[in-house]
Scaffold this active site. Sequence first.
Site, PDB file in Angstrom:
ATOM      1  N   ARG A 135     -18.490  -1.605   3.504  1.00  0.00           N
ATOM      2  CA  ARG A 135     -18.692  -2.970   3.013  1.00  0.00           C
ATOM      3  C   ARG A 135     -20.171  -3.352   3.030  1.00  0.00           C
ATOM      4  NH1 ARG A 135     -16.246  -8.321   6.130  1.00  0.00           N
ATOM      5  NH2 ARG A 135     -16.624  -9.850   4.477  1.00  0.00           N
TER       6      ARG A 135
ATOM      7  N   ASP B 207     -14.481  -9.462  10.177  1.00  0.00           N
ATOM      8  CA  ASP B 207     -13.030  -9.265  10.015  1.00  0.00           C
ATOM      9  C   ASP B 207     -12.380  -8.778  11.307  1.00  0.00           C
ATOM     10  OD1 ASP B 207     -13.416 -10.022   7.446  1.00  0.00           O
ATOM     11  OD2 ASP B 207     -12.740  -8.167   6.518  1.00  0.00           O
TER      12      ASP B 207
ATOM     13  N   GLU C 170       0.804  -1.223   0.000  1.00  0.00           N
ATOM     14  CA  GLU C 170       0.000   0.000   0.000  1.00  0.00           C
ATOM     15  C   GLU C 170       0.838   1.275   0.000  1.00  0.00           C
ATOM     16  OE1 GLU C 170      -2.412  -3.365   1.542  1.00  0.00           O
ATOM     17  OE2 GLU C 170      -0.427  -2.552   2.052  1.00  0.00           O
TER      18      GLU C 170
ATOM     19  N   PHE D 196      -5.606   0.153   5.656  1.00  0.00           N
ATOM     20  CA  PHE D 196      -4.319   0.189   4.969  1.00  0.00           C
ATOM     21  C   PHE D 196      -4.061   1.552   4.319  1.00  0.00           C
ATOM     22  CE2 PHE D 196      -5.652  -4.424   4.221  1.00  0.00           C
ATOM     23  CZ  PHE D 196      -5.210  -4.808   5.473  1.00  0.00           C
TER      24      PHE D 196
END
Length: 350
Positions: free
Chosen positions: A203, A153, A94, A119
Site C-alpha cells: 500500500r 488498518d 474471496e 483475504f
Amino acid sequence: MSDVNLHAPGNGRVTTQNSLAGAFGIPERRPPIRRQNFIVKKIATRESYGNALVELGKEHDDLVVLDADLANATKTDKFRKAFPARHIDCGIAEADMMGIAAGLATTGKVPFASTFAMFAAGRAFEQVRNSIGYPHLNVKIGATHAGISVGEDGATHQCNEDIALMRTIPGMVVICPADDIEARAAVEAAYHHEGPVYLRFGRLAVPVINDRPDYRFEIGKGITLREGKDVTLIATGLCVCHALEAAERLAADGIDARVLDIHTIKPLDEELVIKAALETEKIVTVEEHSVIGGLGSAVCDVLCGQGIGKVKKLGIQDVFGESGPAQELIHKYGLDGEGIYRQVRAFAGA
C-alpha cells in the site's frame, strides 16, 4: 506517485511531503550517510499492479481481472475502466473469486484474482490450495496491502503470514517486488509463466531503485544491487531500499555489505544465496513478513542443506502487527534503514 526530496539544501534531513513526524511529536532520526541532493520517485507497488494490467490487457485478449469489491484499493479499477467486459467484481466473496478464477483458467483465460493479502492468502487459502494449486491451474493472484505498511488498518489487515502460506503450496511461484519497475515486470512475467503465481504488493509508496538500462527481471533470479565482502543483506519487497540505506551507513563504519534483491522467494535463487554465504559467511535476511516461513526461512533451508553461513533473520518476530502510521511501524519493528543498520552492525561485529 509522489516526489521525495532527500537531503534538501539547508537542513541535511530526510523530508517527505506527507511526513507525520511533526504532527505526532516523533523525534527526527539520523539521516542516511549520502549527502548529495537528488529527487527520488515513489510509487506504491499496488499502483504498479493496476498500471501493468492495463498495459498487458492491450496486448492480450485472454487476460481477465477479478476483484472482490476492492477495485479502487487494489487499483484494478484502472483495468475495469479500460476493459469493462474483462473485469469481474465478485463482491465480498474471496473464496468464490478463487473458484471463478480457476474455472476461467480451464477455458484458456489468464485470470488475475485481486484482493488484499489477508483475504487472498488467509480467507481463501483452501480454495487457492485445492482449486488452483492442486490442479496446477494458470491463475495469478494479485495480493495487495501486505505487511505492516498497511498502517492504520491494524493487525487484522496486516498480513505477515502470506508468503509462508503460499510457499507451502506445491508449484506456487511467490513474488514480492521491490519497486514500481520490478512490480510491472513481475506482472508481465507472471502472465507469461504457465502455472499459479502469487504476487505480493504494498500500500505504501516506495522509492524506485531499479531505474537503469540494464535492469532485467527473471522469475527465480535475484539481483545483486551492491557488492560487499563482510556481510550480505538479502532483502525483498519494500525492505530492499532500506537495506541499501543500511549498507551505506555500514560502509561509514568500515563494514562492507553486499545487498541482494530477492524478488522471487519461490523458486529461490539458490545459486546466488550460496555464493553470498561462501564469500561473506554472514547473512542477514530482511522482510516485511514474519521471520517464520518467509524469505529468511527459505534462505535458511538452502544454507542448512549446504552446511554453510551464519544467518540472522530480520522481520516480524512472531508477533501481530498494530495500528499506526506505516513509516513509524516500519521504524518500530526495526525494518527501516536505521533499524537494519543497527542490527547488522551488531551481528557483523560479533
